[in-house]
Design a protein around this motif. Sequence first.
Motif, mmCIF file in Angstrom:
data_model
loop_
_atom_site.group_PDB
_atom_site.id
_atom_site.type_symbol
_atom_site.label_atom_id
_atom_site.label_comp_id
_atom_site.label_asym_id
_atom_site.label_seq_id
_atom_site.Cartn_x
_atom_site.Cartn_y
_atom_site.Cartn_z
ATOM 1 N N TYR A 99 21.804 -23.241 -51.135
ATOM 2 C CA TYR A 99 22.287 -24.486 -50.823
ATOM 3 C C TYR A 99 22.457 -25.382 -52.099
ATOM 4 O O TYR A 99 21.149 -25.614 -52.412
ATOM 5 C CB TYR A 99 21.771 -25.175 -49.762
ATOM 6 N N ASP A 100 23.389 -25.622 -53.018
ATOM 7 C CA ASP A 100 23.394 -26.389 -54.220
ATOM 8 C C ASP A 100 24.075 -27.772 -53.929
ATOM 9 O O ASP A 100 25.211 -28.105 -53.460
ATOM 10 C CB ASP A 100 24.329 -25.613 -55.113
ATOM 11 N N THR A 101 22.959 -28.791 -53.773
ATOM 12 C CA THR A 101 23.225 -29.887 -53.446
ATOM 13 C C THR A 101 23.642 -30.980 -54.599
ATOM 14 O O THR A 101 23.853 -32.049 -54.454
ATOM 15 C CB THR A 101 22.271 -30.731 -52.448
ATOM 16 N N THR A 112 12.353 -20.147 -44.564
ATOM 17 C CA THR A 112 11.428 -20.913 -44.882
ATOM 18 C C THR A 112 11.957 -21.311 -46.542
ATOM 19 O O THR A 112 12.739 -20.731 -47.204
ATOM 20 C CB THR A 112 10.246 -19.910 -45.367
ATOM 21 N N VAL A 113 11.769 -22.489 -46.801
ATOM 22 C CA VAL A 113 12.074 -23.069 -48.280
ATOM 23 C C VAL A 113 11.282 -22.428 -48.958
ATOM 24 O O VAL A 113 10.045 -22.816 -49.328
ATOM 25 C CB VAL A 113 12.132 -24.638 -48.466
ATOM 26 N N VAL A 114 11.678 -21.367 -49.917
ATOM 27 C CA VAL A 114 10.971 -20.715 -51.126
ATOM 28 C C VAL A 114 10.977 -21.249 -52.512
ATOM 29 O O VAL A 114 10.133 -20.759 -53.192
ATOM 30 C CB VAL A 114 11.089 -19.377 -51.098
ATOM 31 N N LYS A 115 12.126 -22.028 -52.854
ATOM 32 C CA LYS A 115 12.089 -22.553 -54.124
ATOM 33 C C LYS A 115 13.060 -23.795 -54.069
ATOM 34 O O LYS A 115 14.142 -23.608 -53.408
ATOM 35 C CB LYS A 115 12.472 -21.376 -55.053
ATOM 36 N N VAL A 116 12.754 -24.555 -54.885
ATOM 37 C CA VAL A 116 13.668 -26.060 -54.783
ATOM 38 C C VAL A 116 13.971 -26.191 -56.473
ATOM 39 O O VAL A 116 13.017 -26.347 -57.415
ATOM 40 C CB VAL A 116 13.203 -27.038 -54.325
ATOM 41 N N GLY A 162 15.192 -29.110 -58.729
ATOM 42 C CA GLY A 162 15.562 -30.541 -58.765
ATOM 43 C C GLY A 162 15.126 -31.115 -57.571
ATOM 44 O O GLY A 162 13.886 -30.954 -57.101
ATOM 45 N N SER A 163 15.929 -31.976 -56.777
ATOM 46 C CA SER A 163 15.039 -32.692 -55.620
ATOM 47 C C SER A 163 15.570 -32.307 -54.223
ATOM 48 O O SER A 163 16.834 -31.766 -54.347
ATOM 49 C CB SER A 163 15.461 -34.220 -55.863
ATOM 50 N N SER A 164 14.913 -32.381 -53.379
ATOM 51 C CA SER A 164 15.225 -32.163 -52.020
ATOM 52 C C SER A 164 14.099 -32.920 -51.129
ATOM 53 O O SER A 164 13.393 -33.399 -51.447
ATOM 54 C CB SER A 164 15.247 -30.627 -51.700
ATOM 55 N N TYR A 165 14.850 -33.183 -49.828
ATOM 56 C CA TYR A 165 14.190 -33.724 -48.579
ATOM 57 C C TYR A 165 12.838 -33.044 -48.317
ATOM 58 O O TYR A 165 11.730 -33.719 -48.082
ATOM 59 C CB TYR A 165 15.024 -33.914 -47.547
ATOM 60 N N ILE A 190 19.072 -27.641 -55.947
ATOM 61 C CA ILE A 190 19.396 -26.475 -55.331
ATOM 62 C C ILE A 190 18.090 -25.858 -54.510
ATOM 63 O O ILE A 190 17.032 -25.815 -55.001
ATOM 64 C CB ILE A 190 19.628 -25.293 -56.592
ATOM 65 N N ILE A 191 18.564 -25.602 -53.275
ATOM 66 C CA ILE A 191 17.440 -25.127 -52.370
ATOM 67 C C ILE A 191 17.655 -23.761 -51.919
ATOM 68 O O ILE A 191 18.538 -23.344 -51.498
ATOM 69 C CB ILE A 191 17.375 -26.105 -51.134
ATOM 70 N N HIS A 192 16.701 -22.858 -52.077
ATOM 71 C CA HIS A 192 16.728 -21.498 -51.867
ATOM 72 C C HIS A 192 15.987 -21.280 -50.539
ATOM 73 O O HIS A 192 14.662 -21.495 -50.427
ATOM 74 C CB HIS A 192 15.945 -20.467 -52.900
ATOM 75 N N ILE A 193 16.381 -20.552 -49.453
ATOM 76 C CA ILE A 193 15.998 -20.499 -48.167
ATOM 77 C C ILE A 193 15.864 -19.168 -47.818
ATOM 78 O O ILE A 193 16.911 -18.341 -47.715
ATOM 79 C CB ILE A 193 16.531 -21.460 -47.101
#
Length: 381
Positions: free
Chosen positions: A80-82, A25-29, A31-34, A99-102
């Motif tokens: 994941y730091d994009t 589950t994506v729990v936090k973003v 910045g930007s993410s898809y 930056i996507i926290h899963i």
Amino acid sequence: MKEIKSIVAAHEVAVRNGEASALATVVKVDGSSYRRPGARMLVTENGQLTGAISGGCLEGDALKKAQMVIFSEKSMLVTYDTTDDDDAKFGVGLGCNGIIHILIEPILPEVENNPISLLKRCLEDREEKVIITIFNSREKRSVQTGTCLLLSETINAQNSGADPLSDSLQSFARDKAEEVLRKKHSIITPVDSQFPLQAFVEFVPAPIKLVLIGAGNDVIPLTRLADVMGWEMVLADGRSEYVDPIRFPMVSQYLVGTPQEVLAQLTPDQRTAVVLMTHNFNYDFEIMKGLFPYTFPYLGVLGPKKKLEKLIENLETAGIQLEEAQLQCIYGPMGLNIGAESPEEVALSVISEIMTVLAAQQPTHLRDRQGPIHIDESENA
């Protein structure tokens, strides 16, 4: 909601096949993410993926980590730091700049109210719900509380596999759930300034319900698009030979009868859109009259503006005087102006308008929007 339905169905198949699974589950973003917080993906031990946490960039690595979670039966938070220029390490140039926290959680069937069970309860009725997921992004190797609560006006379900929540944490969760239900959008908030825990308090609305009055051929592409969107559909017409499950296999409820017989079985709510497409003025009028007062947000009328004007005149003759707020929920001719001509194009136009209305947005080009295109869920509490 369609993603949740697909994940629940895929998990049931995995259980029948004796396969263990994990939920990402994506729990936090930042910045930007898809995909935004609330995006989910089910991973089975044999590598079957259902749902998505990105545009396909992160799934490969997340699959490997999910299989580790399945094996260890312990949750894991992955970041994941994009924003890194060298994002080729993910196998593709992401370009998301976020930056996507899963959170990846094992689904243990013996645990009452495990994350999938909580998601399944979201599908049981049309009540608005809140799912609370607690995570620690600063100490990723620590035990993650995870998806722990499902709350609504009538439900208070706790994941019995998670660490028991303290009274203060449960009080915090209820307060935040009430706030989210009131605002109708998710938030991400610190749990306590003294601890590194954060809570993703997710608003889960009922799926959109599309009530189709009319079963002509031009309704078929509308049902196909609505099915792709995961909407619930009710189809009604006075002609039994038209209301045919073979013609409309995606519809969940079929109604045949006079307008009065159909009206007795309709229960529109704030997530319902009704479209009048019978090409029969009198039938449409009786439905329009019987639905008054309009307590749902969208009533679409197929046909030219003169038809709608005549319908409103007939309502006034019948003693129904529409106020401005009631007129605002009527759309005729229905659909956005996208240059639609064919039934398929009209269907796209109507689906887009319904989405716009129920999301309380103004149709515009995203390139003309100032700032980010998504709501910022972060809350500095």
